[in-house]
Scaffold this motif. Structure first.
Motif, mmCIF file in Angstrom:
data_model
loop_
_atom_site.group_PDB
_atom_site.id
_atom_site.type_symbol
_atom_site.label_atom_id
_atom_site.label_comp_id
_atom_site.label_asym_id
_atom_site.label_seq_id
_atom_site.Cartn_x
_atom_site.Cartn_y
_atom_site.Cartn_z
ATOM 1 N N GLY A 3 15.297 -37.588 20.149
ATOM 2 C CA GLY A 3 15.869 -37.411 21.482
ATOM 3 C C GLY A 3 16.544 -36.070 21.637
ATOM 4 O O GLY A 3 16.450 -35.418 22.673
ATOM 5 N N GLY A 39 12.955 -38.857 30.092
ATOM 6 C CA GLY A 39 14.044 -38.985 29.136
ATOM 7 C C GLY A 39 14.733 -40.337 29.219
ATOM 8 O O GLY A 39 15.269 -40.830 28.220
ATOM 9 N N VAL A 43 15.361 -42.477 25.882
ATOM 10 C CA VAL A 43 16.692 -42.946 25.483
ATOM 11 C C VAL A 43 16.743 -44.473 25.523
ATOM 12 O O VAL A 43 17.385 -45.095 24.675
ATOM 13 N N LEU A 46 15.277 -45.571 22.292
ATOM 14 C CA LEU A 46 16.235 -45.364 21.202
ATOM 15 C C LEU A 46 17.350 -46.414 21.225
ATOM 16 O O LEU A 46 17.747 -46.933 20.185
ATOM 17 N N VAL A 47 17.827 -46.728 22.419
ATOM 18 C CA VAL A 47 18.898 -47.724 22.546
ATOM 19 C C VAL A 47 18.385 -49.105 22.130
ATOM 20 O O VAL A 47 19.073 -49.834 21.405
ATOM 21 N N TYR A 63 24.843 -44.442 21.417
ATOM 22 C CA TYR A 63 23.568 -44.501 22.127
ATOM 23 C C TYR A 63 23.704 -45.142 23.504
ATOM 24 O O TYR A 63 23.026 -44.746 24.454
ATOM 25 N N ALA A 66 25.060 -42.485 25.737
ATOM 26 C CA ALA A 66 24.004 -41.512 26.028
ATOM 27 C C ALA A 66 23.041 -42.059 27.073
ATOM 28 O O ALA A 66 22.580 -41.322 27.954
ATOM 29 N N PHE A 67 22.750 -43.352 27.011
ATOM 30 C CA PHE A 67 21.854 -43.976 27.990
ATOM 31 C C PHE A 67 22.459 -43.946 29.387
ATOM 32 O O PHE A 67 21.793 -43.585 30.363
ATOM 33 N N THR A 70 22.426 -40.460 30.713
ATOM 34 C CA THR A 70 21.087 -40.030 31.110
ATOM 35 C C THR A 70 20.775 -40.499 32.524
ATOM 36 O O THR A 70 20.210 -39.742 33.327
ATOM 37 N N ILE A 99 24.938 -35.066 26.381
ATOM 38 C CA ILE A 99 23.874 -35.977 25.963
ATOM 39 C C ILE A 99 23.225 -35.472 24.681
ATOM 40 O O ILE A 99 22.936 -36.248 23.767
ATOM 41 N N LEU A 103 23.160 -37.682 21.290
ATOM 42 C CA LEU A 103 21.923 -38.093 20.625
ATOM 43 C C LEU A 103 21.869 -37.578 19.189
ATOM 44 O O LEU A 103 21.410 -38.282 18.283
#
Length: 126
Positions: A3, A39, A43, A46-47, A63, A66-67, A70, A99, A103
């Motif tokens: 990411g 993105g 993300v 990833l989450v 995370y 970050a989500f 985003t 972000i 990440l």
């Protein structure tokens, strides 16, 4: 790490757009916007992987934040497209850096957690 590496390209495109005088007429807007919306999916993946696999609560929080950022970043980008404003552009650039840091930090925390779990399982008697 995936990411964070994938975020460098839209940041470079965004800084190139930032020095452009005609924001909506630039050819860089569509790729920047496409990567930004994509993105969200990256993300989200990833989450979901961090929540489905055993990991520390701190990595999950990093995370998750970050989500959320985003989503806020994409919404702010569309707001900038509708009515450009210098303060919004600076906030957009700042959130992008935050972000990126989150990440990278999340990748570091999850890798450290996996290494520690592997070390503990190797040391445990069978």
């Amino acid at each position: 790490a995936i990411g964070a590496a994938g975020l460098v390209i839209p940041i470079v495109l965004g800084f190139a757009l930032g020095v452009s005088s005609n924001l909506t007429g630039s050819m860089l807007v569509f790729p920047h916007m496409l990567i930004g919306v994509g993105g969200i999916a990256l993300v989200a993946f990833l989450v979901s992987s961090i929540f489905l696999n055993p990991s520390s609560m701190v990595a999950k929080l990093v995370y998750g934040l970050a989500f959320l950022l985003t989503f806020a970043q994409v919404a702010l980008g569309f707001r900038i497209l509708s009515s450009p404003d210098n303060m919004l552009e600076m906030a957009h650039q700042g959130i992008a850096i935050v972000i990126l840091v989150l990440l990278g930090l999340g990748g570091m925390l999850s890798a450290r957690g996996r290494r520690m779990a592997a070390r503990l399982s190797a040391a445990a008697p069978a």
